[in-house]
Design an enzyme around this catalytic site. Structure first.
Site, PDB file in Angstrom:
ATOM      1  N   SER A  52     -50.710 -44.153 -11.549  1.00  0.00           N
ATOM      2  CA  SER A  52     -51.586 -45.308 -11.803  1.00  0.00           C
ATOM      3  C   SER A  52     -51.977 -45.345 -13.274  1.00  0.00           C
ATOM      4  O   SER A  52     -51.699 -44.419 -14.040  1.00  0.00           O
ATOM      5  CB  SER A  52     -52.854 -45.241 -10.931  1.00  0.00           C
ATOM      6  OG  SER A  52     -53.668 -44.151 -11.329  1.00  0.00           O
ATOM      7  N   SER A  70     -57.900 -38.880 -26.305  1.00  0.00           N
ATOM      8  CA  SER A  70     -58.867 -39.970 -26.130  1.00  0.00           C
ATOM      9  C   SER A  70     -59.696 -40.097 -27.401  1.00  0.00           C
ATOM     10  O   SER A  70     -59.960 -39.100 -28.083  1.00  0.00           O
ATOM     11  CB  SER A  70     -59.798 -39.664 -24.957  1.00  0.00           C
ATOM     12  OG  SER A  70     -60.951 -40.481 -24.986  1.00  0.00           O
ATOM     13  N   TYR A 123     -65.273 -33.711 -21.299  1.00  0.00           N
ATOM     14  CA  TYR A 123     -64.037 -34.483 -21.481  1.00  0.00           C
ATOM     15  C   TYR A 123     -63.703 -34.613 -22.967  1.00  0.00           C
ATOM     16  O   TYR A 123     -62.558 -34.413 -23.383  1.00  0.00           O
ATOM     17  CB  TYR A 123     -64.220 -35.866 -20.852  1.00  0.00           C
ATOM     18  CG  TYR A 123     -62.998 -36.767 -20.918  1.00  0.00           C
ATOM     19  CD1 TYR A 123     -61.930 -36.572 -20.059  1.00  0.00           C
ATOM     20  CD2 TYR A 123     -62.942 -37.817 -21.830  1.00  0.00           C
ATOM     21  CE1 TYR A 123     -60.820 -37.407 -20.105  1.00  0.00           C
ATOM     22  CE2 TYR A 123     -61.842 -38.657 -21.887  1.00  0.00           C
ATOM     23  CZ  TYR A 123     -60.778 -38.454 -21.016  1.00  0.00           C
ATOM     24  OH  TYR A 123     -59.678 -39.278 -21.070  1.00  0.00           O
ATOM     25  N   LYS A 143     -60.413 -33.190 -24.921  1.00  0.00           N
ATOM     26  CA  LYS A 143     -59.527 -34.078 -25.677  1.00  0.00           C
ATOM     27  C   LYS A 143     -59.401 -33.638 -27.136  1.00  0.00           C
ATOM     28  O   LYS A 143     -58.358 -33.839 -27.759  1.00  0.00           O
ATOM     29  CB  LYS A 143     -60.010 -35.529 -25.558  1.00  0.00           C
ATOM     30  CG  LYS A 143     -59.886 -36.080 -24.122  1.00  0.00           C
ATOM     31  CD  LYS A 143     -58.433 -36.088 -23.695  1.00  0.00           C
ATOM     32  CE  LYS A 143     -58.211 -36.427 -22.254  1.00  0.00           C
ATOM     33  NZ  LYS A 143     -56.792 -36.516 -21.889  1.00  0.00           N
ATOM     34  N   THR A 148     -58.688 -48.905 -16.449  1.00  0.00           N
ATOM     35  CA  THR A 148     -57.846 -48.155 -15.527  1.00  0.00           C
ATOM     36  C   THR A 148     -58.673 -47.695 -14.332  1.00  0.00           C
ATOM     37  O   THR A 148     -59.902 -47.644 -14.410  1.00  0.00           O
ATOM     38  CB  THR A 148     -57.251 -46.913 -16.225  1.00  0.00           C
ATOM     39  OG1 THR A 148     -58.331 -46.006 -16.542  1.00  0.00           O
ATOM     40  CG2 THR A 148     -56.495 -47.282 -17.497  1.00  0.00           C
TER      41      THR A 148
END
Length: 322
Positions: free
Chosen positions: A53, A180, A205, A209, A240
């Protein structure tokens, strides 16, 4: 420290709003060269993790539409099969295959890598796309914080175990790691599994990254004589399923302003298609151009000196020498 963190967040917010949205993509696309994306790559094997996805799916579809043989690495067999069927139907390319692997598990990654190696096919492009942002601390059965396990430990282990197959594809081999823009808010740290009492999923996160960008630099230097190019990139702010699930308020407040998955994946496909002479191994890319790895006055650049220590720890966790 508080003021520095506040500055990073503010600078990132302004920079992001101007560049990472759909409007940013449309503005930057005025400089794109259409011929860059008209290259066909029949006969090249591309492995895309997290491909069922979002940006991973769009990247896999973009590569398949240009003739590549694509191996989609997905955690969920049913969702993976559905995505595979969609790509085969939309591109007319039947050379698209599903590999089932939970990238939060070192044991599963080693099993996948061993099974895939038996195919004895050269890997021309490895796209490290699988990633997640968990807002609550979750520990994997192997004892690792879940976000770190997928974003860092999984990315590291897959890449290291794929090196022999990437070497078979030299001088065309590339590793593209999807980072990111969030990494701009964080320096590199050796606190890999977020030891603080109050777990902050967004900060973890960003740390993960940042590691991916520094890791790409290190790989480019370490393996410069192997004929493999290493590149990190970020997709901008895209709409997303992962963003909607992990950052619902962000997703809602930017409704209509976020990029499509295809726009987010554009630079992944672009990097895969370009001759390596046009690219800089170890660099960080955004919207088909090399991008800075640090924001001005953010105090993150010297932190990359810690990467050797980070790699030693991650390598030990992956137990690649055993």
């Amino acid at each position: 420290m508080f003021l520095l963190k506040t500055w990073r967040s503010t600078a990132f917010g302004v920079f992001g709003y101007m560049n990472f949205t759909k409007n940013g993509f449309l503005e930057h696309s005025k400089k794109f060269k259409p011929e860059d994306m008209q290259i066909q790559i029949e006969g090249k094997n591309c492995v895309v993790t997290g491909a069922n996805s979002g940006i991973g799916f769009a990247a896999a579809e973009g590569l398949a539409s240009r003739g590549a043989t694509v191996y989609m690495v997905c955690r969920n067999k049913e969702r993976g099969e559905e995505a595979l069927s969609k790509i085969q139907n939309s591109t007319g390319n039947q050379n698209v295959y599903l590999e089932v692997c939970d990238l939060s598990s070192i044991k599963e990654i080693k099993s996948f890598a061993s099974s895939f190696a038996s195919k004895d096919v050269p890997v021309h492009v490895l796209v490290n796309n699988a990633g997640l942002l968990e807002n609550k601390r979750t520990t994997t059965p192997e004892g690792f914080e879940l976000s770190f396990a997928v974003n860092v430990l999984g990315t590291y282990t897959v890449t290291e175990l794929m090196l022999p197959l990437l070497e078979k594809a030299t001088p065309d081999a590339k590793v593209i790691t999807v980072s990111s823009g969030g990494m701009y808010t964080s320096p590199l740290t050796t606190d890999l599994q977020f030891s603080g009492e109050k777990f902050d999923g967004v900060e973890q996160y960003a740390r993960n990254k940042r590691i991916q960008v520094a890791l790409t630099e290190k790989w480019a230097h370490k393996y410069k004589n192997k004929g493999i190019g290493f590149y990190s990139m970020h997709p901008g702010w895209a709409e997303t399923p992962g963003v909607a699930k992990s950052l619902p308020s962000f997703s809602e407040s930017f409704a209509g302003k976020l990029r499509t998955s295809e726009q987010g994946a554009d630079t992944i496909v672009w990097l895969a298609l370009q001759p390596k002479e046009k690219l800089v191994s170890g660099a960080f890319y955004f919207d088909r151009a090399e991008a800075p790895k640090h924001l001005k006055l953010a105090g993150t650049s010297k932190s990359h000196d810690l990467i050797d220590s980070v790699i030693d720890t991650v390598h030990s966790m992956a137990a690649l020498d055993s």
